[in-house]
Design a protein around this motif. Structure first.
Motif, short mmCIF file in Angstrom:
data_model
loop_
_atom_site.label_atom_id
_atom_site.label_comp_id
_atom_site.label_asym_id
_atom_site.label_seq_id
_atom_site.Cartn_x
_atom_site.Cartn_y
_atom_site.Cartn_z
N VAL A 110 1.26 -1.07 -0.51
CA VAL A 110 -0.26 0.11 -0.29
C VAL A 110 0.99 1.63 -0.19
N GLU A 111 1.90 1.56 1.07
CA GLU A 111 3.14 2.89 0.89
C GLU A 111 3.89 2.38 -0.15
N THR A 112 3.86 1.55 -1.13
CA THR A 112 4.72 1.68 -2.40
C THR A 112 3.89 2.29 -3.27
N VAL A 113 3.05 2.28 -3.46
CA VAL A 113 2.35 2.39 -4.01
C VAL A 113 1.88 3.30 -4.41
N ASP B 192 -1.56 8.33 -5.78
CA ASP B 192 -2.23 10.27 -5.56
C ASP B 192 -1.98 10.94 -6.83
N TYR B 193 -0.92 10.52 -7.60
CA TYR B 193 -0.83 11.22 -8.68
C TYR B 193 -1.55 11.05 -9.73
N SER C 212 -8.26 4.97 -4.63
CA SER C 212 -8.41 3.25 -3.89
C SER C 212 -7.80 2.21 -4.76
N LEU C 213 -7.29 2.11 -5.20
CA LEU C 213 -6.44 1.91 -5.80
C LEU C 213 -5.56 0.77 -4.77
N PRO C 214 -4.13 1.81 -3.81
CA PRO C 214 -3.76 0.77 -3.14
C PRO C 214 -4.02 -0.05 -2.02
N LEU C 215 -5.52 -0.49 -1.96
CA LEU C 215 -6.05 -0.87 -1.10
C LEU C 215 -6.32 -2.63 -1.80
N HIS C 216 -5.81 -2.16 -3.29
CA HIS C 216 -6.29 -3.38 -3.53
C HIS C 216 -5.41 -4.21 -4.66
N ILE C 217 -4.25 -3.33 -4.00
CA ILE C 217 -3.17 -3.96 -5.28
C ILE C 217 -2.67 -5.13 -5.15
N LEU D 211 -16.02 7.46 0.45
CA LEU D 211 -15.10 7.54 0.96
C LEU D 211 -13.91 8.40 -0.20
N PHE D 212 -13.91 7.38 -1.18
CA PHE D 212 -12.75 8.00 -2.12
C PHE D 212 -12.97 9.40 -3.38
N ALA D 213 -14.72 10.06 -3.69
CA ALA D 213 -15.19 10.23 -4.33
C ALA D 213 -14.71 11.50 -4.13
N GLY D 214 -13.98 11.94 -3.05
CA GLY D 214 -13.15 13.39 -3.73
C GLY D 214 -13.80 14.90 -4.05
#
Length: 302
Positions: free
Chosen positions: A13-16, A21-22, A27-32, A248-251
């Motif tokens: 999660v921390e790596t990706v 974010d860029y 939501s991708l880090p939670l599913h990598i 949560l991720f809608a922004g």
């Protein structure tokens, strides 16, 4: 509904996360970990499982295949596992995820549930594997399959903004027809062309393809077109509602025009291809089972 897969791996999660974010793939880090799992799983089937199992159970049929046909055989094996897994999971999510079922417009566009994202992640992992294979063996599979793998990967990856999370399961039901398409291909390679099993499978393939891709596909495409149209004319200053967890991720609930054009044009092209493939499918089945008329003992071309 929570993601039933095992929990995210913190180091992954921390790596990706910076890259995600860029790219606004929130939501991708939670599913990598699920994407990588699916990629590794299908790569293992293609590279290490399909060849020995096929050689053991079908020694004559598999060993007489050419190098290119063996690659295609192995790919069809991976595809068969994928389409069975993903359709069962998609159907289960559609049936069991009450949060997803009760989504309003905002939630269908920008909402998120863990279970629906799991389907999306496993599909993304498969399409990543598919793309790698298409690049490695471009001379075998061709540019068309490379383009298909690329477009599917991009589409499902962009879903982690998140956008259209609701529809990930919906369009994965296309894969129901792939099960019978794979069987059709296997029958040809096993010397069963024109057999009764291939006939029954061919009829089922046509019915399922028509139902899933043309009827269900057109209906679902209409729904997503309608949602996009309503979202483009939606007053974002007015809060329609929606649970905090799902949004949560809608922004800012943004819907860039490039994203609209890409998704909508992709669906139009895919539906057109489905109609084209349906015609080719009928022709292929007809070719195997409808005998050409004869005149004076000579087959007449039709």
């Amino acid at each position: 509904m929570l993601d039933p897969f095992f929990a995210p791996i913190p180091i992954l999660v921390e790596t990706v996360k910076p890259l995600c974010d860029y790219l606004s793939l929130k939501s991708l880090p939670l599913h990598i970990h699920e994407i990588l799992f699916a990629f590794g799983f299908y790569h293992f089937i293609f590279e290490y499982l399909a060849p020995p199992i096929s050689s053991f159970f079908l020694p004559k049929q598999y060993k007489r295949l050419s190098y290119e046909s063996k690659l295609r055989w192995n790919m069809h094996c991976a595809s068969m596992v994928q389409c069975c897994n993903i359709t069962v999971l998609a159907l289960w999510t559609i049936y069991s995820d009450n949060e997803r079922r009760n989504m309003n417009l905002e939630e269908r566009m920008w909402g998120y549930t863990g279970a629906a994202a799991l389907v999306q992640a496993l599909a993304t992992g498969y399409f990543l594997f598919d793309l790698v294979v298409m690049v490695r063996y471009l001379d075998v599979f061709g540019l068309g399959m490379l383009a298909h793998a690329s477009s599917c990967l991009v589409t499902y990856t962009l879903g982690f903004r998140p956008i259209f999370n609701y529809y990930g399961c919906v369009f994965m039901l296309y894969e129901l027809s792939t099960i019978f398409l794979n069987f059709h291909w296997f029958f040809d390679k096993m010397g069963m062309t024109g057999s009764k099993p291939q006939l029954y499978n061919g009829i089922t393939l046509i019915v399922v393809f028509f139902s899933c891709r043309l009827v269900w596909g057109a209906y679902s495409s209409f729904n997503i077109y309608r949602d996009v149209w309503n979202a483009l004319h939606f007053d974002r200053s007015v809060k329609v509602g929606g649970t905090e967890e799902m949004m949560l991720f809608a922004g800012e609930r943004s819907l860039p025009m490039w994203l609209v054009v890409m998704y909508m044009s992709g669906h139009v092209i895919l539906q057109a291809l489905n109609v084209f493939w349906f015609g080719k499918m009928i022709a292929a089945v007809k070719k195997r089972f409808v005998k050409a008329p004869q005149q004076n003992g000579i087959k007449k071309k039709v």
